[in-house]
Design a protein around this motif. Sequence first.
Motif, PDB file in Angstrom:
ATOM      1  N   GLY A  16     -21.878  47.531   7.389  1.00  0.00           N
ATOM      2  CA  GLY A  16     -20.887  46.300   7.227  1.00  0.00           C
ATOM      3  C   GLY A  16     -21.091  45.385   8.367  1.00  0.00           C
ATOM      4  O   GLY A  16     -21.058  45.678   9.590  1.00  0.00           O
ATOM      5  N   LEU A  62     -20.034  40.875   9.984  1.00  0.00           N
ATOM      6  CA  LEU A  62     -18.955  39.720   9.887  1.00  0.00           C
ATOM      7  C   LEU A  62     -20.033  38.524   9.934  1.00  0.00           C
ATOM      8  O   LEU A  62     -20.785  38.546  10.861  1.00  0.00           O
ATOM      9  N   LYS A 107     -17.615  38.005   1.327  1.00  0.00           N
ATOM     10  CA  LYS A 107     -16.289  37.769   1.858  1.00  0.00           C
ATOM     11  C   LYS A 107     -15.462  38.823   1.523  1.00  0.00           C
ATOM     12  O   LYS A 107     -15.672  39.698   0.789  1.00  0.00           O
ATOM     13  N   SER A 108     -14.702  38.889   2.684  1.00  0.00           N
ATOM     14  CA  SER A 108     -13.531  40.161   2.704  1.00  0.00           C
ATOM     15  C   SER A 108     -12.899  40.340   1.353  1.00  0.00           C
ATOM     16  O   SER A 108     -12.196  39.256   0.681  1.00  0.00           O
ATOM     17  N   GLY A 109     -12.719  41.698   1.006  1.00  0.00           N
ATOM     18  CA  GLY A 109     -11.940  41.941  -0.037  1.00  0.00           C
ATOM     19  C   GLY A 109     -12.556  41.825  -1.570  1.00  0.00           C
ATOM     20  O   GLY A 109     -12.262  42.050  -2.587  1.00  0.00           O
ATOM     21  N   GLU A 110     -13.855  41.073  -1.668  1.00  0.00           N
ATOM     22  CA  GLU A 110     -14.568  40.775  -2.914  1.00  0.00           C
ATOM     23  C   GLU A 110     -15.586  41.739  -3.191  1.00  0.00           C
ATOM     24  O   GLU A 110     -16.071  41.543  -4.186  1.00  0.00           O
ATOM     25  N   HIS A 148     -19.645  42.981   3.508  1.00  0.00           N
ATOM     26  CA  HIS A 148     -18.643  42.672   4.579  1.00  0.00           C
ATOM     27  C   HIS A 148     -18.164  43.833   5.470  1.00  0.00           C
ATOM     28  O   HIS A 148     -17.931  44.801   4.989  1.00  0.00           O
ATOM     29  N   LEU A 149     -17.532  43.503   6.720  1.00  0.00           N
ATOM     30  CA  LEU A 149     -17.220  44.362   7.500  1.00  0.00           C
ATOM     31  C   LEU A 149     -15.909  45.009   7.052  1.00  0.00           C
ATOM     32  O   LEU A 149     -15.534  46.454   7.079  1.00  0.00           O
ATOM     33  N   ASP A 150     -15.075  44.202   6.297  1.00  0.00           N
ATOM     34  CA  ASP A 150     -13.709  44.803   5.861  1.00  0.00           C
ATOM     35  C   ASP A 150     -13.829  45.784   4.871  1.00  0.00           C
ATOM     36  O   ASP A 150     -13.270  46.720   4.501  1.00  0.00           O
ATOM     37  N   ASP A 151     -14.814  45.330   3.786  1.00  0.00           N
ATOM     38  CA  ASP A 151     -15.165  45.923   2.625  1.00  0.00           C
ATOM     39  C   ASP A 151     -15.763  47.623   3.232  1.00  0.00           C
ATOM     40  O   ASP A 151     -15.567  48.489   2.683  1.00  0.00           O
ATOM     41  N   LYS A 154     -13.127  49.765   4.243  1.00  0.00           N
ATOM     42  CA  LYS A 154     -12.234  50.366   3.007  1.00  0.00           C
ATOM     43  C   LYS A 154     -13.380  51.451   2.554  1.00  0.00           C
ATOM     44  O   LYS A 154     -12.786  52.453   1.945  1.00  0.00           O
ATOM     45  N   GLU A 157     -11.221  51.738   8.717  1.00  0.00           N
ATOM     46  CA  GLU A 157     -10.575  50.563   9.123  1.00  0.00           C
ATOM     47  C   GLU A 157      -9.309  51.176   9.849  1.00  0.00           C
ATOM     48  O   GLU A 157      -8.656  52.286   9.518  1.00  0.00           O
TER      49      GLU A 157
END
Length: 415
Positions: free
Chosen positions: A117, A119, A142-145, A208-211, A214, A219
Amino acid sequence: MFKPLILYIGLRYTRAKRRTQFISFITLTSVLGIALGVTALITVLSVMNGFEAELRERILGMTSHTTITGRYGQLDDWQSVAERVRGLPHVEGAAPFIQGQVMVNADRQVSGTLVQGILPDYEPKVSEVGDKMKFGRLEDLKSGEFNIILGAELASYLGVFMGDKVTVITPQVNSTPAGILPRLKRFTVVGVFQVGMYEYDRNMALIHLDDAGKLFRIEPAVSGLRLKLDDLFNAPLITQDIADVLGNDYRVSDWTKAHSNFFRAVQTEKRAMFIILLLIVAVAAFNIVSTLVMVVTDKRGDIAILKTQGLTNLSVMGIFIVLGCVIGSVGTLIGTLGGIALALNVETIVPAIEKAFGVQFMAADVYYISEVPSKLIWGDVYWIAATAFFLSLLATLYPAWQASRINPAEVLRYE
């Protein structure tokens, strides 16, 4: 004392007469042997230098020069740590990451891989993966996609392309009324990168780092912080300075620890190859011994006459040392020029040979690099040429000494 007369006679002995054609043939083979040995040594070391430089560039283009993690394998406050290290000397960039081993499934194909993951805005500061994109861009993460970028070999194995769906299965599990089930998530392929190293192209994917947070349930923490330094060869000292600044709450390591065995093995192989090929040069150089011994035997009468005219033993030695040095220097010069020409054109010659004979010397699925690189280091050329000439000079000493011990009275008695 070394006089021009010695040089004149020594050079004259290099020219063959009819009755010394066999000696001239042996001399020619000695010259060619030295030339071939020097050519091979320069070419092979240049190729090994090219491999080492290429591997270092590709490996360090994907891995960090320095990595910072927490005591328990994750970093909870990566933003504050990044701010602290950015102001330190020699640190050029910092980027967070989360990584873990997963299974990637597409249709009926399944493969284990390392998911990392990142950024997209930070990653170019510490790696070159953004410049190695074959399709898509890092910014497509992209975050969340839940988008994913795959290595070229991994995408080929799975049979997926841009816009296709893959399922990522993690080692973590979910407890459900139906029992314990593995955690999985569907991702959309938005890019393909190709570094040129099978290790990364086949066994790595980016999200992505946010994905990733999760997916792996860590996180807002991250696995660690990757740093890029201005001097990668001084990484151990710089890394130690960073560790001293951060204190004992963090674990700081550099690339030399992660890849030390690999690069040490390359250096060991290079030294071993140098010694092995140097033996070829040594064998060719010591062919000079047999050449000079035959010349001494053939010129016994000349030597006896010269000694009766006042030529000293040291001068007689000088004549045959000149002769041996001419043979060695000519062979070394031809070999050096041939080695330089070959080393500078390896990347053109090898593909031409592969195309002409329908072969592939470096299979991409076996070797890290599928091309044959070359990097000519002039210091190596000087050392090889000097060593070859020294061995040639060394080979002349015994025959020259034998020539100096010739007794004129015994030789001329039978003339």
